[in-house]
Scaffold this motif. Structure first.
Motif, PDB file in Angstrom:
ATOM      1  N   GLY A  42     -45.033  16.270-130.561  1.00 23.07           N
ATOM      2  CA  GLY A  42     -45.413  17.271-131.539  1.00 23.07           C
ATOM      3  C   GLY A  42     -44.781  18.624-131.246  1.00 23.07           C
ATOM      4  N   VAL A  43     -44.305  19.274-132.304  1.00 22.97           N
ATOM      5  CA  VAL A  43     -43.755  20.625-132.197  1.00 22.97           C
ATOM      6  C   VAL A  43     -44.347  21.467-133.326  1.00 22.97           C
ATOM      7  CG1 VAL A  43     -41.616  19.666-131.268  1.00 22.97           C
ATOM      8  CG2 VAL A  43     -41.726  20.298-133.675  1.00 22.97           C
ATOM      9  N   ALA A  44     -44.340  22.772-133.151  1.00 25.27           N
ATOM     10  CA  ALA A  44     -44.761  23.645-134.234  1.00 25.27           C
ATOM     11  C   ALA A  44     -43.828  23.441-135.422  1.00 25.27           C
ATOM     12  CB  ALA A  44     -44.739  25.102-133.780  1.00 25.27           C
ATOM     13  N   SER A  45     -44.387  23.360-136.613  1.00 25.89           N
ATOM     14  CA  SER A  45     -43.566  23.078-137.798  1.00 25.89           C
ATOM     15  C   SER A  45     -42.444  24.096-137.974  1.00 25.89           C
ATOM     16  CB  SER A  45     -44.452  23.035-139.043  1.00 25.89           C
ATOM     17  OG  SER A  45     -45.335  21.929-138.973  1.00 25.89           O
ATOM     18  N   ASP A  46     -42.682  25.335-137.590  1.00 27.56           N
ATOM     19  CA  ASP A  46     -41.647  26.367-137.708  1.00 27.56           C
ATOM     20  C   ASP A  46     -40.457  26.088-136.800  1.00 27.56           C
ATOM     21  OD1 ASP A  46     -43.200  27.692-139.544  1.00 27.56           O
ATOM     22  OD2 ASP A  46     -43.973  29.174-138.131  1.00 27.56           O
ATOM     23  N   ASP A  47     -40.664  25.287-135.764  1.00 27.74           N
ATOM     24  CA  ASP A  47     -39.585  24.968-134.817  1.00 27.74           C
ATOM     25  C   ASP A  47     -38.934  23.623-135.104  1.00 27.74           C
ATOM     26  OD1 ASP A  47     -40.235  27.313-133.445  1.00 27.74           O
ATOM     27  OD2 ASP A  47     -41.632  26.284-132.103  1.00 27.74           O
ATOM     28  N   ALA A  48     -39.414  22.900-136.117  1.00 23.15           N
ATOM     29  CA  ALA A  48     -38.973  21.518-136.326  1.00 23.15           C
ATOM     30  C   ALA A  48     -37.474  21.420-136.594  1.00 23.15           C
ATOM     31  CB  ALA A  48     -39.760  20.886-137.469  1.00 23.15           C
ATOM     32  N   ALA A  61     -35.067  23.399-135.645  1.00 25.24           N
ATOM     33  CA  ALA A  61     -34.309  23.670-134.423  1.00 25.24           C
ATOM     34  C   ALA A  61     -34.380  22.485-133.471  1.00 25.24           C
ATOM     35  CB  ALA A  61     -34.838  24.931-133.743  1.00 25.24           C
ATOM     36  N   VAL A  62     -35.556  21.870-133.354  1.00 25.87           N
ATOM     37  CA  VAL A  62     -35.690  20.714-132.468  1.00 25.87           C
ATOM     38  C   VAL A  62     -34.893  19.534-133.016  1.00 25.87           C
ATOM     39  CG1 VAL A  62     -37.331  19.051-131.506  1.00 25.87           C
ATOM     40  CG2 VAL A  62     -37.928  21.473-131.616  1.00 25.87           C
ATOM     41  N   ALA A  63     -34.897  19.355-134.334  1.00 23.31           N
ATOM     42  CA  ALA A  63     -34.124  18.265-134.936  1.00 23.31           C
ATOM     43  C   ALA A  63     -32.633  18.435-134.679  1.00 23.31           C
ATOM     44  CB  ALA A  63     -34.390  18.203-136.435  1.00 23.31           C
ATOM     45  N   GLY A  64     -32.186  19.676-134.516  1.00 31.62           N
ATOM     46  CA  GLY A  64     -30.776  19.938-134.284  1.00 31.62           C
ATOM     47  C   GLY A  64     -30.337  19.790-132.840  1.00 31.62           C
ATOM     48  N   LEU A  65     -31.262  19.567-131.918  1.00 35.58           N
ATOM     49  CA  LEU A  65     -30.901  19.408-130.512  1.00 35.58           C
ATOM     50  C   LEU A  65     -30.122  18.114-130.289  1.00 35.58           C
ATOM     51  CD1 LEU A  65     -34.276  20.400-128.773  1.00 35.58           C
ATOM     52  CD2 LEU A  65     -32.185  21.776-128.878  1.00 35.58           C
ATOM     53  N   ASP A  66     -29.172  18.144-129.370  1.00 37.73           N
ATOM     54  CA  ASP A  66     -28.519  16.898-128.983  1.00 37.73           C
ATOM     55  C   ASP A  66     -29.465  16.097-128.094  1.00 37.73           C
ATOM     56  OD1 ASP A  66     -28.431  18.129-126.490  1.00 37.73           O
ATOM     57  OD2 ASP A  66     -26.267  18.446-126.507  1.00 37.73           O
ATOM     58  N   GLU A  67     -29.046  14.907-127.692  1.00 31.47           N
ATOM     59  CA  GLU A  67     -29.939  14.034-126.937  1.00 31.47           C
ATOM     60  C   GLU A  67     -30.398  14.691-125.638  1.00 31.47           C
ATOM     61  OE1 GLU A  67     -30.128   9.467-125.130  1.00 31.47           O
ATOM     62  OE2 GLU A  67     -28.207  10.344-125.712  1.00 31.47           O
ATOM     63  N   ALA A  68     -29.481  15.312-124.926  1.00 29.37           N
ATOM     64  CA  ALA A  68     -29.842  15.932-123.648  1.00 29.37           C
ATOM     65  C   ALA A  68     -30.839  17.062-123.860  1.00 29.37           C
ATOM     66  CB  ALA A  68     -28.589  16.442-122.938  1.00 29.37           C
ATOM     67  N   GLY A  69     -30.618  17.853-124.891  1.00 28.60           N
ATOM     68  CA  GLY A  69     -31.528  18.962-125.160  1.00 28.60           C
ATOM     69  C   GLY A  69     -32.908  18.476-125.576  1.00 28.60           C
ATOM     70  N   PHE A  70     -32.953  17.436-126.380  1.00 32.28           N
ATOM     71  CA  PHE A  70     -34.242  16.899-126.811  1.00 32.28           C
ATOM     72  C   PHE A  70     -34.991  16.292-125.631  1.00 32.28           C
ATOM     73  CE2 PHE A  70     -36.906  13.499-128.660  1.00 32.28           C
ATOM     74  CZ  PHE A  70     -37.685  14.270-129.507  1.00 32.28           C
ATOM     75  N   LEU A  71     -34.289  15.523-124.782  1.00 28.49           N
ATOM     76  CA  LEU A  71     -34.933  14.935-123.613  1.00 28.49           C
ATOM     77  C   LEU A  71     -35.480  16.010-122.683  1.00 28.49           C
ATOM     78  CD1 LEU A  71     -32.504  12.001-122.735  1.00 28.49           C
ATOM     79  CD2 LEU A  71     -34.855  11.801-123.530  1.00 28.49           C
ATOM     80  N   ALA A  72     -34.733  17.106-122.517  1.00 30.34           N
ATOM     81  CA  ALA A  72     -35.206  18.194-121.660  1.00 30.34           C
ATOM     82  C   ALA A  72     -36.482  18.808-122.221  1.00 30.34           C
ATOM     83  CB  ALA A  72     -34.115  19.250-121.518  1.00 30.34           C
TER      84      ALA A  72
END
Length: 419
Positions: free
Chosen positions: A229-235, A237-248
């Motif tokens: 779960g992420v804050a909807s306002d950040d969704a 930006a999180v969707a745009g992360l690459d795999e390494a960034g999302f895993l971190a």
């Protein structure tokens, strides 16, 4: 001449398809309205990970669906609950309650294929597909008339009982004039398959946080099913992360209980919005599953609750037929359905909503109180039993198939066991 059925189900997803199977086994003439064409699964059967409670597994086994799952499922032998920034945690062990597991994790796509295989075997079911619900018409005394449309035009189908199983934005619910109460939690949930340094050992992790849960569910393929779960306002930006960034990001939210997080599959995202129908029955019509209540996925209760809707309805219809009453849409039957479903619905919705709001509250006063609560749930047998009963699907008036009460299901013995 209009086609006529005992029951017409609008929506061929998880709950609608399960209900069709349950009604066919008791000899009803059932119509199933599906948006997806033959050979295609509804969109709901994607890569989401479904946590099936024991009560749900009992029912699906009795309906012949579990035997048609092809991919391995993941047993949930323990549940680990904690919150980022708080001390304390609660661990529920199935063995402590005389069980090997609380439930199992099933991939939605594999479940959809198993349901499709079972539906294809039903001798009486008439499937309208690809067909969309258009609206209601005058069905005459004792009937509901439903307008359906496909590429060839519009037709009208009559039924003694109309079942809305067409999801959160139910067109049937709207046509019946039933309003909703909605709450946007301000959270977006990312779902994916994830591989960790440590393979799943049967533990389902629920890591609560201000912006929603980060859950790791033990799949049967040595991967985890992730809900983050992420804050909807950040969704975005999180969707745009690459795999390494999302895993971190997930590693930071979840911690290291599964070791280092190594890889992540395709991600999908869903808004966390609670939608409750103000009524779940109308004249010769009933709402089930997400059409009746769409709840926060924290605690993985949504589909399990919807399946209990369907199994209770099927059980009541079967009991009425055995008593010589073949009208499956009567006012008396629907009144009894409301009575049977009230406690389970209220308790499950209240638990889900309360946990979502409580875990998101980040005030200084709330944090020590919440931590003490986690500590108490881990130590007090009565508190744990409350959590375990809900996790296994035993709330309120439980339908016989969910209790695995085969003798009652076949012989018409005592029904409506409580938990």
């Amino acid at each position: 001449m209009h086609a006529s059925h005992d029951v017409l189900i609008v929506g061929g997803g998880l709950v609608g398809a399960s209900l069709a199977i349950a009604l066919d086994r008791i000899g009803l003439d059932v119509g199933l309205v599906e948006a997806a064409p033959p050979g295609a699964l509804p969109a709901v059967f994607d890569e989401r990970n479904l946590s099936f409670a024991e009560a749900t597994l009992n029912a699906l086994d009795a309906l012949g669906v579990l035997a048609r799952l092809r991919a391995p499922t993941g047993p949930i032998r323990r549940i680990h609950i904690s919150r980022r920034g708080d001390f304390g945690r609660t661990v529920l062990e199935a063995q402590r309650y005389g069980r090997e597991e609380f439930g199992r994790v099933v991939v939605a796509r594999d479940f959809g294929e198993a349901l499709e295989a079972r539906l294809a075997e039903l001798p009486r079911l008439l499937r309208y597909r690809p067909v969309r619900f258009v609206g209601l018409a005058d069905g005459g005394d004792g009937w509901r008339a439903v307008r359906l449309a496909d590429g060839a035009g519009e037709r009208t189908v009559r039924a003694r009982l109309l079942v809305a199983a067409d999801g959160t934005r139910s067109g049937v619910r709207e046509a019946l004039g039933i309003g909703t109460e909605e709450h946007d939690y301000g959270q977006t949930l990312f779902v994916a398959r994830l591989r960790g340094e440590r393979a799943p050992d049967g533990t389902a992790y629920e890591r609560l946080g201000r912006d929603g849960p980060t859950a790791l569910l033990p799949r049967g393929d040595r991967h985890y099913g992730l809900i983050h779960g992420v804050a909807s306002d950040d969704a975005d930006a999180v969707a745009g992360l690459d795999e390494a960034g999302f895993l971190a990001r997930v590693q930071d939210a979840f911690g290291w209980r599964a070791g280092r997080l190594l890889s992540c599959g395709a991600r999908s995202l869903y808004p966390a919005i609670r939608v409750l129908a103000q009524r779940t029955v109308a004249a010769r019509a009933v709402l089930v599953g997400n059409a009746a209540q769409t709840i926060h996925p924290i605690g993985a209760q949504g589909f399990n609750l919807g399946l209990r809707d369907a199994m209770t309805l099927a059980e009541l219809i079967e009991d009425r037929r055995r008593a010589g009453d073949g009208d499956c849409g009567s006012d008396a039957l629907l009144a009894r359905y409301l009575e049977r479903r009230r406690e389970d619905r209220e308790r499950t919705v209240g638990f889900s909503d309360g946990l979502a709001r409580l875990s998101a509250n980040d005030t200084e006063l709330m944090r020590p109180l919440r931590s003490l609560g986690l500590f108490a749930f881990d130590r007090l047998a009565s508190a744990q039993s409350f959590l375990v009963g809900g996790a296994m699907g035993y709330r309120g008036d439980v339908p016989a198939l969910c209790r695995n009460d085969r003798a009652a299901a076949v012989s018409g013995g005592e029904r409506g066991g409580r938990a």
